[in-house]
Every structure is written in structure tokens, then in C-alpha cells.
Design a protein around this motif. Structure first.
Motif, short mmCIF file in Angstrom:
data_model
loop_
_atom_site.label_atom_id
_atom_site.label_comp_id
_atom_site.label_asym_id
_atom_site.label_seq_id
_atom_site.Cartn_x
_atom_site.Cartn_y
_atom_site.Cartn_z
N TYR A 73 166.64 -39.83 51.96
CA TYR A 73 165.97 -38.89 52.86
C TYR A 73 166.91 -38.50 54.01
O TYR A 73 167.04 -37.32 54.35
CB TYR A 73 164.68 -39.51 53.41
CG TYR A 73 163.96 -38.64 54.42
CD1 TYR A 73 163.11 -37.63 54.01
CD2 TYR A 73 164.13 -38.85 55.79
CE1 TYR A 73 162.45 -36.83 54.93
CE2 TYR A 73 163.47 -38.06 56.71
CZ TYR A 73 162.63 -37.05 56.28
OH TYR A 73 161.98 -36.26 57.20
N GLY A 76 169.40 -36.03 52.83
CA GLY A 76 168.90 -34.71 52.48
C GLY A 76 168.56 -34.57 51.01
O GLY A 76 168.35 -33.47 50.51
N ASN A 79 162.67 -34.77 50.63
CA ASN A 79 162.00 -34.14 51.76
C ASN A 79 160.85 -35.05 52.24
O ASN A 79 160.64 -36.13 51.68
CB ASN A 79 161.51 -32.73 51.40
CG ASN A 79 160.46 -32.73 50.30
OD1 ASN A 79 159.74 -33.70 50.08
ND2 ASN A 79 160.37 -31.61 49.59
N ASP A 141 163.56 -33.64 58.59
CA ASP A 141 163.58 -33.45 57.15
C ASP A 141 164.79 -32.58 56.80
O ASP A 141 164.71 -31.36 56.77
CB ASP A 141 162.27 -32.79 56.71
CG ASP A 141 162.16 -32.59 55.21
OD1 ASP A 141 163.20 -32.63 54.52
OD2 ASP A 141 161.04 -32.35 54.75
N ASN A 142 165.93 -33.23 56.57
CA ASN A 142 167.17 -32.50 56.30
C ASN A 142 167.08 -31.63 55.05
O ASN A 142 167.60 -30.52 55.03
CB ASN A 142 168.34 -33.47 56.17
CG ASN A 142 168.73 -34.07 57.50
OD1 ASN A 142 168.68 -33.39 58.52
ND2 ASN A 142 169.11 -35.33 57.50
N LYS A 143 166.44 -32.13 54.00
CA LYS A 143 166.37 -31.37 52.75
C LYS A 143 165.66 -30.03 52.98
O LYS A 143 166.13 -29.00 52.51
CB LYS A 143 165.66 -32.17 51.67
CG LYS A 143 165.58 -31.43 50.34
CD LYS A 143 164.93 -32.27 49.27
CE LYS A 143 164.91 -31.52 47.95
NZ LYS A 143 164.27 -32.32 46.89
N SER A 144 164.55 -30.07 53.68
CA SER A 144 163.80 -28.83 53.94
C SER A 144 164.57 -27.85 54.82
O SER A 144 164.33 -26.65 54.77
CB SER A 144 162.44 -29.15 54.57
OG SER A 144 161.65 -29.87 53.65
#
Length: 166
Positions: A73, A76, A79, A141-144
Motif C-alpha cells: 500500500y 502504491g 489502494n 492512497d498512493n495508488k489512487s
């Protein structure tokens, strides 16, 4: 009679310790780090259920899975929704094992021992710092946001934060 009771409890405590099967027994390649990303390597290695029926290994797996999910998480890869699911999986293991505080402590420690097989970078303080921040919702939330960090970046960041907390 009193001595017999003590011996009886000794038998149970020894039997309990004999049932503490390390997760690495089930995941044979745990000490063979392959690739550039230790977190992805561990996550891929955790893709097994060969320990089913071994309560100690199951809960050790759950702690390890939640820990690595937290690091993924931070990088990334996951999410907020995915990390929420990982926490639900962890809690399902806790409910299924329905074990004591001592059992939870022992399996958490066994999870750290398992992770050290991959890298001595893993410490209780670093793991607690990362998992606590992620599960506590203190991390973006790096992925988002479309942000990805390397494993080295996350390892350096977590090590710095954990040393400041300690």
C-alpha cells in the motif's frame, strides 16, 4: 498430587510449543529473495494455503500477509479499498483461530522471524510503524493518486520514521 498437576501442565505447555510450526516449513523458498522488490517477492510467495489446518502457521501467515499488504500500500500497489480487504482477511483469521493474547503475540513474533528470512531489514518497530500508519488511515492512497515508490524508498522512509518513534 501437587507435583502431578505441575507435570500435567508441563505436558500441555510442551505440547503447545511443539505445535508452533514456522511458516517457512510451508513456504520453502522464503529465504531466496528474487528480484528487485522484496515486498512483491514475499507477497507472491504467500500465495499458498498449504498450511491449512495448522492454526499457528495460519495466524503467522495472516500477520505476514497484513504486514506485506501494508508495505505494498505504501508503495502504491494497493489502494484504500484493497488494504481494507486485507484487514478484513486478517480479522477473519483472528476470529477463526480464536486464540489468546499470548498466541497472537507468538504468531506476530513468528511472522517477523519469517520476514527476516528474506531480509534482516524487517524489525518489530518498522513493521509496527508501517502497519499502524496504514491500518490507522494516516497514509495517503498512493495508488489512487498514481504514485508509485520503489521498495528501497519505502524501506528508507519507514526506517527513518521508526527510528524517530523509538
Amino acid at each position: 498430587m501437587k507435583k502431578e498437576l505441575i507435570m500435567l501442565f508441563d505436558i500441555f505447555s510442551k505440547e503447545e510449543k511443539n505445535n508452533e510450526t514456522p511458516l517457512k516449513i510451508y513456504i520453502k523458498n522464503c529465504n531466496k529473495y528474487r528480484g528487485d522488490d522484496v515486498f512483491v517477492t514475499i507477497w507472491n510467495d504467500l500465495d499458498t494455503d498449504s498450511f491449512t489446518g495448522d492454526t499457528f502457521a495460519e495466524m503467522t501467515y495472516a500477520y505476514t500477509r497484513r504486514t506485506i499488504a501494508a508495505f505494498l500500500y505504501l508503495q502504491g500497489h494497493f489502494n484504500a479499498e484493497e488494504i481494507g480487504y486485507q484487514q478484513e482477511v486478517f480479522q477473519a483469521f483472528q476470529h477463526r483461530t480464536n486464540a489468546s493474547y499470548d498466541f497472537q503475540e507468538a504468531t506476530a513474533a513468528a511472522s517477523i522471524d519469517f520476514l527476516i528470512e528474506y531480509s534482516t531489514w524487517f524489525t518489530k518497530e518498522r513493521i509496527q510503524s508501517a502497519v499502524g500508519a496504514v491500518i490507522g488511515g494516516q497514509v495517503v492512497d498512493n495508488k489512487s493518486m498514481g504514485i508509485f515508490h520503489s521498495a528501497d524508498t519505502i524501506m528508507n522512509m519507514v526506517a527513518n520514521i521508526a527510528s524517530q518513534q523509538g
